[in-house]
Design an enzyme around this catalytic site. Structure first.
Site, short mmCIF file in Angstrom:
data_model
loop_
_atom_site.label_atom_id
_atom_site.label_comp_id
_atom_site.label_asym_id
_atom_site.label_seq_id
_atom_site.Cartn_x
_atom_site.Cartn_y
_atom_site.Cartn_z
N VAL A 39 -18.33 -59.14 34.44
CA VAL A 39 -19.38 -60.32 34.52
C VAL A 39 -20.32 -59.97 35.14
O VAL A 39 -20.48 -59.64 36.52
CB VAL A 39 -18.72 -61.38 34.84
CG1 VAL A 39 -19.60 -62.80 34.91
CG2 VAL A 39 -17.14 -61.60 33.91
N HIS A 77 -13.59 -62.62 38.61
CA HIS A 77 -12.22 -63.09 38.68
C HIS A 77 -11.81 -64.26 37.68
O HIS A 77 -10.78 -64.31 36.99
CB HIS A 77 -11.97 -63.43 40.11
CG HIS A 77 -12.01 -62.25 41.14
ND1 HIS A 77 -13.01 -62.34 42.13
CD2 HIS A 77 -11.38 -61.15 41.35
CE1 HIS A 77 -12.97 -61.35 42.75
NE2 HIS A 77 -11.87 -60.59 42.67
N LEU A 134 -13.06 -65.03 45.58
CA LEU A 134 -13.24 -64.97 44.16
C LEU A 134 -14.54 -65.28 43.38
O LEU A 134 -15.22 -66.16 44.34
CB LEU A 134 -12.09 -65.97 43.50
CG LEU A 134 -10.56 -65.67 44.06
CD1 LEU A 134 -9.81 -66.61 43.48
CD2 LEU A 134 -10.34 -64.22 43.75
N HIS A 135 -14.86 -64.89 42.40
CA HIS A 135 -16.31 -65.11 41.65
C HIS A 135 -15.87 -65.22 40.31
O HIS A 135 -14.93 -64.93 39.92
CB HIS A 135 -17.10 -63.99 42.21
CG HIS A 135 -16.66 -62.58 42.11
ND1 HIS A 135 -16.57 -62.04 40.59
CD2 HIS A 135 -16.38 -61.63 42.80
CE1 HIS A 135 -15.98 -60.78 40.84
NE2 HIS A 135 -16.12 -60.69 42.09
N MET A 188 -8.00 -59.69 45.53
CA MET A 188 -8.18 -59.41 46.96
C MET A 188 -8.93 -60.77 47.72
O MET A 188 -9.54 -60.61 48.89
CB MET A 188 -8.82 -58.19 47.57
CG MET A 188 -8.21 -56.93 47.03
SD MET A 188 -8.42 -55.79 48.31
CE MET A 188 -10.04 -55.27 48.31
N GLN A 205 -5.74 -49.84 51.04
CA GLN A 205 -6.62 -49.47 50.24
C GLN A 205 -8.18 -49.07 50.79
O GLN A 205 -8.89 -48.77 50.24
CB GLN A 205 -6.80 -49.84 48.94
CG GLN A 205 -7.44 -51.50 48.98
CD GLN A 205 -7.12 -52.25 47.54
OE1 GLN A 205 -5.91 -52.54 47.05
NE2 GLN A 205 -8.27 -52.41 47.11
N SER A 250 -17.04 -59.22 44.96
CA SER A 250 -17.07 -59.86 46.55
C SER A 250 -18.07 -59.22 47.32
O SER A 250 -18.58 -59.85 48.44
CB SER A 250 -15.72 -59.66 46.90
OG SER A 250 -14.66 -60.41 46.05
N GLY A 271 -10.21 -56.14 35.93
CA GLY A 271 -11.71 -55.94 35.48
C GLY A 271 -12.45 -54.64 35.14
O GLY A 271 -12.05 -53.42 35.79
N GLU A 272 -13.13 -54.57 34.09
CA GLU A 272 -13.85 -53.23 33.77
C GLU A 272 -14.61 -52.76 34.97
O GLU A 272 -15.11 -51.57 35.07
CB GLU A 272 -14.36 -53.19 32.42
CG GLU A 272 -13.53 -53.19 31.31
CD GLU A 272 -14.15 -53.16 29.87
OE1 GLU A 272 -15.31 -53.15 29.96
OE2 GLU A 272 -13.31 -53.18 29.07
O1 PAF Z 1 -9.54 -54.88 42.49
C1 PAF Z 1 -9.04 -55.36 43.46
O2 PAF Z 1 -9.25 -56.50 43.96
C2 PAF Z 1 -7.94 -54.57 44.25
O3 PAF Z 1 -7.95 -53.31 44.29
C3 PAF Z 1 -6.62 -54.84 43.71
C4 PAF Z 1 -6.13 -54.55 42.34
C5 PAF Z 1 -6.32 -56.34 43.86
C6 PAF Z 1 -5.45 -54.30 44.51
O4 PAF Z 1 -5.55 -54.77 45.91
#
Ligand code: PAF
Length: 289
Positions: free
Chosen positions: A176, A37, A33-34, A30, A61, A186, A147-148
């Site tokens: 991380v 990601h 980024l860090h 989404m 979501q 984020s 990511g976990e």
């Molecule tokens: O983890 C996320 O950033 C979001 O839930 C994803 C997997 C990109 C779906 O929008």
């Protein structure tokens, strides 16, 4: 590195290369980024010939009172990080591209989506599963990287891929962390400096759980009580949930008969942070001879 905004453009650009590519890797994000990601992208780069990342703040979501409008965005910075991590293509659609007028199809996972975060964010995983299924169908990757840090999301996506026989592998990448143990997110950008200090209680809680298990505790109730009381000691923190679940089914575990997953959500001020860790019970002593 190209940034494409329509499904048609992205499909067309990948189509030309699919014939000679062995493996397409996909990192859905989404944005904002860090390093977390970046780790997903680097793993994809290592394992695949073509790396596609999506940057899409998925409206479905977010709940009605959640942070969709103020969710942080910075495309230029994101493009720079993607370039550095070796991404070949960014997919950056707008909401109408992914949910055109008349959209009426949803992907819903049942029991697994009611545990942990799902109990407090009722439509969240429906939105995640729907957008990921759409993105998988658009990109058609061989591998998708998650990511976990969002463990419940990772396991739910694995379930969707399995249940719908989607032809891709889901790869989980370890969380991380900042040097003080706070997981990269984020949403950390919402924290004031004092709140950021207070957020350290989250990794401390994970460490306490591991310590209790290493000392031989097998019942989950006293572990959860100890974590609640540790977090209560930090005045800026408020627990939303702490739970210990079976990692596959996400059903609650009362006794650590096998490896479990501890998941928690904690508000630091108004910011909700989630984190998790594996809890591996101590092996029973060998039988006396
Ligand atoms: O983890 C996320 O950033 C979001 O839930 C994803 C997997 C990109 C779906 O929008």
């Amino acid at each position: 590195m190209e940034t494409l905004t329509t499904v048609a453009e992205l499909r067309e650009t990948i189509r030309g290369r699919r014939a000679y590519l062995k493996r397409i890797g996909f990192v859905p994000t989404m944005g904002y980024l860090h390093a977390g990601h970046e780790a997903l992208m680097r793993k994809a780069r290592e394992e695949c010939d073509l790396v596609v990342a999506s940057i899409f703040v998925n409206p479905t979501q977010f709940g009605p009172t959640e942070d969709l409008d103020k969710y942080p965005r910075d495309l230029t910075r994101d493009q720079e990080l993607c370039r550095r991590a070796g991404v070949d293509m960014i997919f950056h659609p707008d909401a109408a591209e992914i949910y055109p007028r008349g959209n009426d199809t949803w992907v819903n996972v049942e029991a697994m989506a009611t545990a942990a975060c799902g109990a407090f964010r009722p439509e969240h995983f429906r939105g995640v599963c729907t957008v990921c299924t759409k993105l998988f169908s658009i990109v058609r990757p061989d591998r998708a990287y998650f990511g976990e840090k969002d463990f419940q999301q990772l396991q739910i996506i694995r379930r969707v891929v399995k249940d719908l026989f989607l032809p891709l592998a889901v790869v989980g990448v370890p969380t991380v962390r900042e040097p003080d143990g706070v997981a990269m997110s984020s949403r950390n950008s919402y924290l004031t400096p004092t709140e950021r200090q207070a957020a350290r209680v989250v990794p401390r809680a994970l460490a306490l759980a591991q310590e209790l298990v290493a000392r031989g505790e097998q019942a989950t109730e006293p572990i959860l009580a100890a974590l609640e009381s540790l977090i209560a000691g930090q005045p800026m923190a408020r627990v939303q949930y702490v739970t210990i679940l079976d990692p596959e089914t996400l059903a609650p575990m009362r006794v650590l008969t096998h490896e479990a997953r501890l998941l928690l959500a904690v508000f630091i001020g108004k910011t909700r942070l989630i984190d998790n860790t594996a809890l591996a019970p101590k092996a029973p002593p060998p039988p006396a001879v």
